[in-house]
Design a protein around this motif. Structure first.
Motif, PDB file in Angstrom:
ATOM      1  N   ALA A 188      -6.503   1.695  -1.967  1.00 13.15           N
ATOM      2  CA  ALA A 188      -7.822   1.138  -1.612  1.00 13.15           C
ATOM      3  C   ALA A 188      -7.880  -0.355  -1.909  1.00 13.15           C
ATOM      4  CB  ALA A 188      -8.926   1.871  -2.377  1.00 13.15           C
ATOM      5  N   GLN A 189      -7.299  -0.749  -3.022  1.00 14.29           N
ATOM      6  CA  GLN A 189      -7.263  -2.188  -3.336  1.00 14.29           C
ATOM      7  C   GLN A 189      -6.460  -2.936  -2.285  1.00 14.29           C
ATOM      8  OE1 GLN A 189      -5.700  -1.905  -7.334  1.00 14.29           O
ATOM      9  NE2 GLN A 189      -7.717  -2.081  -8.269  1.00 14.29           N
ATOM     10  N   LEU A 190      -5.353  -2.330  -1.871  1.00 10.51           N
ATOM     11  CA  LEU A 190      -4.519  -2.964  -0.845  1.00 10.51           C
ATOM     12  C   LEU A 190      -5.333  -3.219   0.427  1.00 10.51           C
ATOM     13  CD1 LEU A 190      -1.667  -3.892   0.095  1.00 10.51           C
ATOM     14  CD2 LEU A 190      -1.266  -1.544   0.854  1.00 10.51           C
ATOM     15  N   ALA A 195      -7.958  -7.340   3.741  1.00  9.40           N
ATOM     16  CA  ALA A 195      -9.196  -7.880   4.326  1.00  9.40           C
ATOM     17  C   ALA A 195      -9.369  -9.341   3.923  1.00  9.40           C
ATOM     18  CB  ALA A 195     -10.389  -7.064   3.849  1.00  9.40           C
ATOM     19  N   ALA A 196      -9.157  -9.607   2.640  1.00 12.18           N
ATOM     20  CA  ALA A 196      -9.337 -10.976   2.140  1.00 12.18           C
ATOM     21  C   ALA A 196      -8.305 -11.912   2.760  1.00 12.18           C
ATOM     22  CB  ALA A 196      -9.239 -10.978   0.619  1.00 12.18           C
ATOM     23  N   LEU A 197      -7.097 -11.422   2.949  1.00 15.19           N
ATOM     24  CA  LEU A 197      -6.057 -12.254   3.576  1.00 15.19           C
ATOM     25  C   LEU A 197      -6.432 -12.574   5.018  1.00 15.19           C
ATOM     26  CD1 LEU A 197      -2.822 -10.532   2.185  1.00 15.19           C
ATOM     27  CD2 LEU A 197      -3.720 -12.789   1.552  1.00 15.19           C
ATOM     28  N   ALA A 198      -6.977 -11.572   5.708  1.00  8.87           N
ATOM     29  CA  ALA A 198      -7.398 -11.782   7.091  1.00  8.87           C
ATOM     30  C   ALA A 198      -8.504 -12.840   7.146  1.00  8.87           C
ATOM     31  CB  ALA A 198      -7.879 -10.466   7.704  1.00  8.87           C
ATOM     32  N   GLN A 199      -9.431 -12.771   6.203  1.00  3.54           N
ATOM     33  CA  GLN A 199     -10.519 -13.766   6.166  1.00  3.54           C
ATOM     34  C   GLN A 199      -9.986 -15.176   5.934  1.00  3.54           C
ATOM     35  OE1 GLN A 199     -13.421 -12.494   3.264  1.00  3.54           O
ATOM     36  NE2 GLN A 199     -14.535 -11.291   4.787  1.00  3.54           N
ATOM     37  N   GLU A 200      -8.874 -15.256   5.211  1.00  2.00           N
ATOM     38  CA  GLU A 200      -8.254 -16.556   4.942  1.00  2.00           C
ATOM     39  C   GLU A 200      -7.412 -17.052   6.119  1.00  2.00           C
ATOM     40  OE1 GLU A 200      -8.125 -18.792   2.169  1.00  2.00           O
ATOM     41  OE2 GLU A 200     -10.014 -17.744   1.914  1.00  2.00           O
ATOM     42  N   GLY A 201      -7.296 -16.198   7.139  1.00  2.00           N
ATOM     43  CA  GLY A 201      -6.499 -16.586   8.307  1.00  2.00           C
ATOM     44  C   GLY A 201      -5.003 -16.428   8.097  1.00  2.00           C
ATOM     45  N   ILE A 207       3.743  -7.074   3.524  1.00  2.00           N
ATOM     46  CA  ILE A 207       3.045  -7.200   2.240  1.00  2.00           C
ATOM     47  C   ILE A 207       3.772  -6.386   1.182  1.00  2.00           C
ATOM     48  CG2 ILE A 207       1.371  -5.365   2.853  1.00  2.00           C
ATOM     49  CD1 ILE A 207      -0.421  -7.736   1.041  1.00  2.00           C
ATOM     50  N   ALA A 208       3.967  -7.020   0.031  1.00  2.00           N
ATOM     51  CA  ALA A 208       4.705  -6.378  -1.055  1.00  2.00           C
ATOM     52  C   ALA A 208       3.787  -6.124  -2.237  1.00  2.00           C
ATOM     53  CB  ALA A 208       5.871  -7.270  -1.488  1.00  2.00           C
ATOM     54  N   PRO A 209       3.162  -4.953  -2.273  1.00  2.00           N
ATOM     55  CA  PRO A 209       2.314  -4.656  -3.429  1.00  2.00           C
ATOM     56  C   PRO A 209       3.175  -4.269  -4.635  1.00  2.00           C
ATOM     57  CG  PRO A 209       2.351  -2.765  -1.940  1.00  2.00           C
ATOM     58  CD  PRO A 209       3.218  -3.826  -1.317  1.00  2.00           C
ATOM     59  N   LYS A 210       2.557  -4.191  -5.779  1.00  2.00           N
ATOM     60  CA  LYS A 210       3.254  -3.599  -6.917  1.00  2.00           C
ATOM     61  C   LYS A 210       3.004  -2.104  -6.836  1.00  2.00           C
ATOM     62  CE  LYS A 210       3.569  -3.507 -11.947  1.00  2.00           C
ATOM     63  NZ  LYS A 210       5.000  -3.737 -12.111  1.00  2.00           N
ATOM     64  N   PHE A 211       4.068  -1.354  -6.775  1.00  2.00           N
ATOM     65  CA  PHE A 211       3.952   0.106  -6.722  1.00  2.00           C
ATOM     66  C   PHE A 211       3.942   0.662  -8.136  1.00  2.00           C
ATOM     67  CE2 PHE A 211       6.292  -1.043  -2.811  1.00  2.00           C
ATOM     68  CZ  PHE A 211       5.446  -0.498  -1.855  1.00  2.00           C
ATOM     69  N   THR A 212       3.530   1.900  -8.219  1.00  2.00           N
ATOM     70  CA  THR A 212       3.560   2.602  -9.487  1.00  2.00           C
ATOM     71  C   THR A 212       5.014   2.810  -9.945  1.00  2.00           C
ATOM     72  OG1 THR A 212       2.478   4.480 -10.506  1.00  2.00           O
ATOM     73  CG2 THR A 212       3.554   4.919  -8.462  1.00  2.00           C
ATOM     74  N   ASP A 235      -0.293   3.889   1.317  1.00  2.00           N
ATOM     75  CA  ASP A 235      -0.205   2.458   1.652  1.00  2.00           C
ATOM     76  C   ASP A 235       0.113   2.271   3.137  1.00  2.00           C
ATOM     77  OD1 ASP A 235      -0.814   1.591  -0.888  1.00  2.00           O
ATOM     78  OD2 ASP A 235       1.249   1.087  -1.460  1.00  2.00           O
ATOM     79  N   LEU A 236       0.992   3.127   3.654  1.00  2.00           N
ATOM     80  CA  LEU A 236       1.319   3.030   5.091  1.00  2.00           C
ATOM     81  C   LEU A 236       0.070   3.279   5.933  1.00  2.00           C
ATOM     82  CD1 LEU A 236       4.729   4.964   5.481  1.00  2.00           C
ATOM     83  CD2 LEU A 236       4.380   2.497   5.355  1.00  2.00           C
ATOM     84  N   LEU A 237      -0.696   4.299   5.535  1.00  2.00           N
ATOM     85  CA  LEU A 237      -1.921   4.610   6.288  1.00  2.00           C
ATOM     86  C   LEU A 237      -2.934   3.477   6.180  1.00  2.00           C
ATOM     87  CD1 LEU A 237      -2.151   8.346   5.216  1.00  2.00           C
ATOM     88  CD2 LEU A 237      -1.793   7.525   7.557  1.00  2.00           C
ATOM     89  N   VAL A 238      -3.068   2.934   4.987  1.00  2.00           N
ATOM     90  CA  VAL A 238      -3.999   1.821   4.764  1.00  2.00           C
ATOM     91  C   VAL A 238      -3.648   0.646   5.673  1.00  2.00           C
ATOM     92  CG1 VAL A 238      -4.402  -0.035   3.089  1.00  2.00           C
ATOM     93  CG2 VAL A 238      -4.847   2.330   2.444  1.00  2.00           C
TER      94      VAL A 238
END
Ligand code: ZN
Length: 416
Positions: A188-190, A195-201, A207-212, A235-238
């Protein structure tokens, strides 16, 4: 510049193994898997080895020419930020914008307000189809996510626009990484980070998140494979949902900064990627340097001698070598073989202790991790080490190719 569906980050610390790495990709291509290479090298690696970003480009171009590679290839300014990106602008066409250090820094109140307000309309999308770990998101959740990640997303925007201004937006691939954060990001955070990245253009393509779990350098995954599996699939679905909701690049995909050799995860990553018809970028680096050492050891003579010498020096300088990698290695010093003893080892003893074959009882993951961070010793040897790479090129190349193909590409991209 549109990154292909499957790509692999092939770090090459000393810039001699590009052709051997390409050979592995060509072998995969013959079996129907088109995977493009991305030569990643971070500022930290350049500093330790004493190379410049332009050297990576020269090595990549030479390898491509030598192997007659006709598809795309990329040179990744890996884990850069505003403070060092300029050094890479001439030679890179792939940028990993590392904003992990900016997580948790407060954005301005006004920016927070705009973010939360603009995100309220997406709250209704939850539960996202297939994502079960977060069923609903409240305004408070959005505040918490914004507080933690908004500043970092804006920092990605600052780096992205800087590169775009210098090199043109169409001329590079942008990856955003938060994998070196202290805590993993939930699916959900991802979603809201995207969204925030899209707003920044930011036209983020990977994208490389930190996984568990723990992604230590050069050794297998440490953590719950099931938990990782659920998170990875969500994450893939998100990402699929985010592409549509925020109009992000259609080829946006997950990037796994593996730290090399996460063999227990490869089969499930392969299954998930196939199931969702998703793309994948997998970043490795140190695995190739360790194969260089294995190749030198296998060659015997001076090759084995220099490998033993590197180990002895690494053993005596362990604190210094481990320091920059503190959070990503876990060495039990009592399990390290005595350098005197290693001096008496034959090629096989050295290679089997180092080679990542968990079925071999001689395999020693502490020995492997120490040598993983020991490339500084080889770098200090300068021409002497480089000369060995040339002299034993064939044996080394064979190990580099086989490792990349059999242990990484086959389980990840071909399945079996
Ligand atoms: Zn990383």
């Amino acid at each position: 510049m549109i990154l292909e569906k499957y790509s692999i980050g092939v770090g090459d610390r000393f810039g001699h193994q590009g052709a051997a790495q390409l050979q592995a990709l060509q072998q995969a291509h013959q079996r129907g898997a088109k995977i493009v290479p991305v030569w990643n090298k971070s500022y930290r690696e350049h500093m330790i080895v004493g190379t410049k970003p332009g050297d990576t480009r020269i090595a990549a171009d030479a390898a491509v020419k030598e192997r007659g590679w006709r598809d795309s290839y990329y040179v990744d300014a890996d884990h850069i930020g505003l403070k060092n990106v300029d050094l890479f602008l001439e030679s890179s066409n792939f940028y990993t914008l590392d904003v992990a250090d900016f997580i948790g820094k407060p954005a301005e109140d006004k920016e927070m307000e705009i973010f939360v307000r603009s995100m309220m309309k997406f709250v209704g999308l939850f539960p996202l189809a297939g994502v079960q770990t977060t069923t609903k998101v409240t305004e408070d959740d959005l505040h918490a996510i914004g507080k933690k990640y908004l500043f970092a997303a804006k920092e990605a925007g600052r780096i992205y626009r800087h590169i775009a201004e210098k090199n043109g937006e169409e001329n590079f691939v942008a990856e955003v990484s938060t994998d070196e954060a202290n805590e993993p990001q939930t699916p959900a955070q991802l979603f809201f980070i995207l969204a925030a990245l899209a707003q920044e253009g930011v036209k983020v393509q990977t994208i490389a998140p930190k996984f568990t779990g723990s992604f230590l350098k050069g050794i297998d995954y440490v953590g719950s494979v099931e938990k990782f599996s659920t998170e990875f699939e969500e994450d893939l679905l998100v990402i699929g949902h985010a592409i549509k909701a925020f109009n992000l690049p259609k080829n946006l995909k997950l990037s796994v900064h593996s730290g090399s050799d996460k063999f227990s995860l490869y089969p499930l990553i392969n299954r998930a990627v196939r199931k969702h018809d998703a793309g994948l970028h997998l970043k490795t680096a140190g695995t190739t340097w360790l194969e260089e050492l294995i190749g030198l050891a296998m060659a015997g003579g001076e090759g084995l001698g220099i490998a033993q010498e590197i180990y002895a020096a690494a053993f005596s300088r362990i604190d210094e070598l481990c320091k920059p990698y503190e959070t990503v290695i876990d060495i039990d010093r009592s399990k390290l073989p005595d350098p005197q003893k290693v001096r008496s080892w034959g090629s096989d003893d050295f290679a089997c202790a180092l080679r990542h074959n968990q079925a071999d009882r001689r395999y020693n993951l502490h020995f492997r991790q120490l040598l993983h961070v020991g490339y500084k010793i080889a770098a200090e040897m300068g021409d002497r080490y480089q000369h060995m790479l040339v002299k034993y090129r064939d044996t080394i190349g064979q190990n580099v190719s086989e490792n990349l193909y059999k242990r990484h590409i086959v389980p990840l991209f071909l399945g079996s």
